[in-house]
Design a protein around this motif. Structure first.
Motif, PDB file in Angstrom:
ATOM      1  N   HIS A 108      25.056  76.981 118.057  1.00 36.01           N
ATOM      2  CA  HIS A 108      26.433  76.085 118.058  1.00 36.01           C
ATOM      3  C   HIS A 108      26.997  77.491 118.079  1.00 36.01           C
ATOM      4  N   LEU A 109      27.683  77.983 119.042  1.00 36.00           N
ATOM      5  CA  LEU A 109      28.158  79.797 118.426  1.00 36.00           C
ATOM      6  C   LEU A 109      29.517  79.404 117.200  1.00 36.00           C
ATOM      7  N   PHE A 110      30.274  77.851 118.353  1.00 29.09           N
ATOM      8  CA  PHE A 110      31.986  78.006 118.402  1.00 29.09           C
ATOM      9  C   PHE A 110      31.558  77.305 116.160  1.00 29.09           C
ATOM     10  N   ALA A 111      30.349  76.907 115.772  1.00 31.00           N
ATOM     11  CA  ALA A 111      30.874  76.232 114.401  1.00 31.00           C
ATOM     12  C   ALA A 111      29.682  77.048 113.226  1.00 31.00           C
ATOM     13  N   VAL A 112      29.175  78.115 113.890  1.00 33.01           N
ATOM     14  CA  VAL A 112      27.984  78.501 113.265  1.00 33.01           C
ATOM     15  C   VAL A 112      28.580  79.501 112.954  1.00 33.01           C
ATOM     16  N   GLY A 113      29.765  80.336 112.406  1.00 37.27           N
ATOM     17  CA  GLY A 113      30.485  80.930 112.179  1.00 37.27           C
ATOM     18  C   GLY A 113      31.867  80.682 111.718  1.00 37.27           C
ATOM     19  N   THR A 114      31.307  79.712 111.317  1.00 36.49           N
ATOM     20  CA  THR A 114      32.834  78.884 110.698  1.00 36.49           C
ATOM     21  C   THR A 114      32.408  77.174 109.455  1.00 36.49           C
ATOM     22  N   SER A 115      32.873  77.108 108.533  1.00 40.23           N
ATOM     23  CA  SER A 115      32.395  76.480 107.905  1.00 40.23           C
ATOM     24  C   SER A 115      33.068  74.614 108.181  1.00 40.23           C
ATOM     25  N   VAL A 175      21.359  82.243 124.885  1.00 43.16           N
ATOM     26  CA  VAL A 175      21.120  80.960 124.067  1.00 43.16           C
ATOM     27  C   VAL A 175      22.016  80.465 124.459  1.00 43.16           C
ATOM     28  N   ARG A 176      21.020  78.479 124.649  1.00 42.03           N
ATOM     29  CA  ARG A 176      22.066  77.258 124.958  1.00 42.03           C
ATOM     30  C   ARG A 176      22.621  77.038 123.905  1.00 42.03           C
ATOM     31  N   ASP A 177      24.411  76.773 124.390  1.00 44.62           N
ATOM     32  CA  ASP A 177      25.297  76.559 123.600  1.00 44.62           C
ATOM     33  C   ASP A 177      24.984  74.835 123.303  1.00 44.62           C
ATOM     34  N   MET A 178      25.345  74.385 122.172  1.00 45.06           N
ATOM     35  CA  MET A 178      25.068  73.010 122.418  1.00 45.06           C
ATOM     36  C   MET A 178      26.376  72.132 121.979  1.00 45.06           C
ATOM     37  N   ALA A 179      27.008  72.328 121.799  1.00 46.34           N
ATOM     38  CA  ALA A 179      28.707  71.911 120.842  1.00 46.34           C
ATOM     39  C   ALA A 179      28.957  72.896 121.104  1.00 46.34           C
ATOM     40  N   GLY A 180      30.418  72.952 121.739  1.00 46.51           N
ATOM     41  CA  GLY A 180      31.345  74.063 121.603  1.00 46.51           C
ATOM     42  C   GLY A 180      32.276  74.790 122.685  1.00 46.51           C
ATOM     43  N   ASP A 181      33.597  75.015 121.984  1.00 38.99           N
ATOM     44  CA  ASP A 181      34.426  75.274 123.601  1.00 38.99           C
ATOM     45  C   ASP A 181      34.026  77.194 123.707  1.00 38.99           C
ATOM     46  N   THR A 188      39.158  55.083 121.809  1.00 39.52           N
ATOM     47  CA  THR A 188      39.302  54.479 123.072  1.00 39.52           C
ATOM     48  C   THR A 188      40.193  53.539 123.141  1.00 39.52           C
ATOM     49  N   PHE A 189      41.268  53.212 121.733  1.00 38.32           N
ATOM     50  CA  PHE A 189      42.213  52.150 122.203  1.00 38.32           C
ATOM     51  C   PHE A 189      43.084  52.893 121.772  1.00 38.32           C
ATOM     52  N   SER A 190      44.329  52.052 122.637  1.00 38.36           N
ATOM     53  CA  SER A 190      45.484  53.097 122.812  1.00 38.36           C
ATOM     54  C   SER A 190      45.257  54.047 121.662  1.00 38.36           C
ATOM     55  N   CYS A 191      45.498  52.839 120.787  1.00 39.69           N
ATOM     56  CA  CYS A 191      46.511  53.283 119.424  1.00 39.69           C
ATOM     57  C   CYS A 191      46.143  53.790 118.457  1.00 39.69           C
ATOM     58  N   GLY A 192      44.496  54.299 119.418  1.00 39.26           N
ATOM     59  CA  GLY A 192      43.550  55.608 118.347  1.00 39.26           C
ATOM     60  C   GLY A 192      43.923  56.705 118.130  1.00 39.26           C
ATOM     61  N   ALA A 193      43.897  57.469 117.261  1.00 38.57           N
ATOM     62  CA  ALA A 193      44.189  59.295 117.231  1.00 38.57           C
ATOM     63  C   ALA A 193      42.197  60.166 118.126  1.00 38.57           C
ATOM     64  N   HIS A 194      42.628  60.738 118.334  1.00 37.67           N
ATOM     65  CA  HIS A 194      41.361  62.003 118.597  1.00 37.67           C
ATOM     66  C   HIS A 194      41.301  62.176 117.410  1.00 37.67           C
ATOM     67  N   SER A 195      39.561  62.223 117.013  1.00 42.91           N
ATOM     68  CA  SER A 195      39.588  63.882 115.443  1.00 42.91           C
ATOM     69  C   SER A 195      39.817  64.751 116.060  1.00 42.91           C
ATOM     70  N   ARG A 196      39.770  65.555 115.202  1.00 43.73           N
ATOM     71  CA  ARG A 196      40.214  67.065 114.985  1.00 43.73           C
ATOM     72  C   ARG A 196      38.649  67.894 115.455  1.00 43.73           C
ATOM     73  N   ALA A 197      37.320  67.388 114.864  1.00 44.54           N
ATOM     74  CA  ALA A 197      36.134  67.262 116.479  1.00 44.54           C
ATOM     75  C   ALA A 197      37.051  67.516 117.951  1.00 44.54           C
ATOM     76  N   GLU A 198      37.627  66.502 118.384  1.00 41.71           N
ATOM     77  CA  GLU A 198      37.512  65.705 119.434  1.00 41.71           C
ATOM     78  C   GLU A 198      39.194  67.706 120.336  1.00 41.71           C
ATOM     79  N   GLN A 199      40.167  67.280 119.473  1.00 44.80           N
ATOM     80  CA  GLN A 199      41.098  68.408 119.443  1.00 44.80           C
ATOM     81  C   GLN A 199      40.577  69.539 120.020  1.00 44.80           C
ATOM     82  N   ILE A 200      39.539  70.094 119.352  1.00 48.60           N
ATOM     83  CA  ILE A 200      38.906  71.497 119.243  1.00 48.60           C
ATOM     84  C   ILE A 200      38.230  71.759 120.193  1.00 48.60           C
ATOM     85  N   GLY A 201      37.378  70.938 120.842  1.00 48.92           N
ATOM     86  CA  GLY A 201      36.443  70.543 122.195  1.00 48.92           C
ATOM     87  C   GLY A 201      35.492  71.155 121.821  1.00 48.92           C
TER      88      GLY A 201
END
Length: 427
Positions: A70-77, A108-114, A157-170
């Motif tokens: 997880h290159l996008f996450a291994v270097g950041t808390s 490497v095969r990156d398994m979650a991250g933008d 999934t509901f129209s009133c629901g917000a996307h989490s930060r993890a979704e916002q950053i891809g």
């Protein structure tokens, strides 16, 4: 971006070659690299524009690979990703990519991250780092391993629901039902994914899902497989528990990520019969520091199954891939090499077999990306004529003692990736 050109020619003389396709070493020989590929093994004199490296009888082996990073996450808390500036994750990923290369990991095969854009700049030679097979955002159901929204928030999934930060950053994408899963898979492919990752069972670090729970219905998993197949690639699935593994295999998933809670050898035999990979990690409890008692208990339960899973997989002839899955604890990123050595020191793989898993073995899994494989023009993970020129010159013999790779700063004297010399302590 203007690609940087590798040296016209590199001749590595006086080396014993581990090509990763055979268990032993060749007699002393030479390996010639022309441009980005291996041009010849044995014979030939240096030309006028050839960089010559005298290997001094050392072992030349393919660059190491890691099937679950997880290159996008291994270097950041976690706090850095969820509350810090968006750019922090990208800059830390760029820095960690160089460190990973200098540990000897050339693919490497990156398994979650933008990381699709990171792959582009690394491939261009603009910055040093490994080749990357991106999955982009991992896809999860509501309340699944990829749902990091607050418990009081409405589901996205509901129209009133917000996307989490993890979704916002891809990093993650929450999707429920066939239609949303189809859209989520296609979204990642649009963004440069070479394969897809879905969450098919409970996870250690996630807040809502015990390890025994099943995630995604058979129809939802099949939808992901169908959408990926339309693009000529495959789906991998995060899952520990036995029933989840079997459901994923039945849906056409090609790679099981983790699998440490398989109930017995029969599940690994099923995977072997269906040609499904076990992409797993040689975890011990101390690899992750989890302050929440529930998460720590899940970590202990998962780690208790590691040895059995490895043993059953070897007995069944299941295809095994090596990965590390280190993330959100930057101070532990350097465990990557130690985890590789555990295959031999703790889980009883002969060193040469472990080396093959971490080179040509992983590369065979990566090739399942088919038309989405960014490196399909040549072979990875081996030293053969016309293979990509990703090689390591090692102090010591890793086919006899894998622990020499546990100290890359000392024992990797030459690192070449894509025909470019990134380290050479021999002068």
């Amino acid at each position: 971006m203007t690609p940087q050109q590798p040296p016209a020619s590199i001749l590595i003389e006086n080396v014993r070659v581990f090509d990763s396709l055979r268990s032993g070493l060749t007699p002393l020989t030479s390996v010639r690299i022309e441009g980005r590929r291996v041009a010849a093994i044995g014979g030939g004199a240096p030309g006028a524009r050839t960089t010559v490296i005298d290997g001094g009888g050392r072992v030349l082996m393919p660059g190491l690979t890691d099937a679950h990073v997880h290159l996008f996450a291994v270097g950041t808390s976690l706090a850095g990703l969820t509350t810090g500036p968006t750019g922090t994750g990208y800059y830390n990923a760029l820095a960690e990519a160089e460190r990973m290369l200098m540990r000897g990991f050339t693919t490497v095969r990156d398994m979650a991250g933008d990381v699709a854009s990171l792959r582009q700049v690394l491939d261009a030679g603009t910055f040093p780092g490994p080749r990357i097979y991106p999955s982009q955002a991992a896809i999860s159901q509501t309340s699944g391993h990829g749902d990091f929204s607050d418990v009081h928030e409405s589901a996205s999934t509901f129209s009133c629901g917000a996307h989490s930060r993890a979704e916002q950053i891809g990093f993650l994408r929450v999707a429920d039902g066939r239609d949303q899963v189809l859209a989520a898979v296609r979204e990642q492919l649009k963004r440069g994914a070479s394969q897809i990752k879905v969450m098919a069972g409970g996870g250690v670090a996630s807040p809502y899902d015990p390890l025994d729970v099943l995630q995604y219905t058979p129809d939802e998993l099949s939808a992901a497989v169908e959408a990926a197949a339309d693009w000529g690639t495959y789906v991998s699935a995060h899952v520990y528990n036995d029933e989840g593994i079997r459901r994923a295999v039945a849906a056409g998933i090609r790679s099981i990520e983790h699998g440490h809670l398989a109930a017995g050898p029969g599940t690994l035999e099923l995977m072997a019969d269906e040609g499904v990979w076990l992409s797993t990690q040689p975890f011990v409890e101390s690899d992750h520091e989890l302050t929440n008692p529930e998460n720590a208990a899940k970590n202990a339960q998962m780690c208790a199954g590691v040895a059995d899973t490895f043993g059953w997989a070897r007995e069944a002839g299941t295809k095994i891939a090596f990965g590390t899955d280190l993330l959100l604890e930057p101070e532990k990123a350097g465990l990557q090499n130690e985890m590789l050595t555990r295959l031999s020191t703790r889980f009883e793989f002969p060193p040469a077999e472990a080396l093959s898993i971490a080179t040509s073995g992983n590369a065979a899994l990566f090739r399942l990306s088919g038309e989405r494989d960014p490196y399909k023009a040549a072979r990875l993970g081996e030293i053969t004529v016309d293979a990509w020129a990703d090689v390591l010159l090692v102090e010591g013999d890793p086919t006899k003692d894998l622990t020499v790779l546990g100290d890359p700063e000392k024992n990797l004297v030459v690192i070449i990736k894509d025909g470019r010399i990134h380290k050479n302590t021999l002068g």
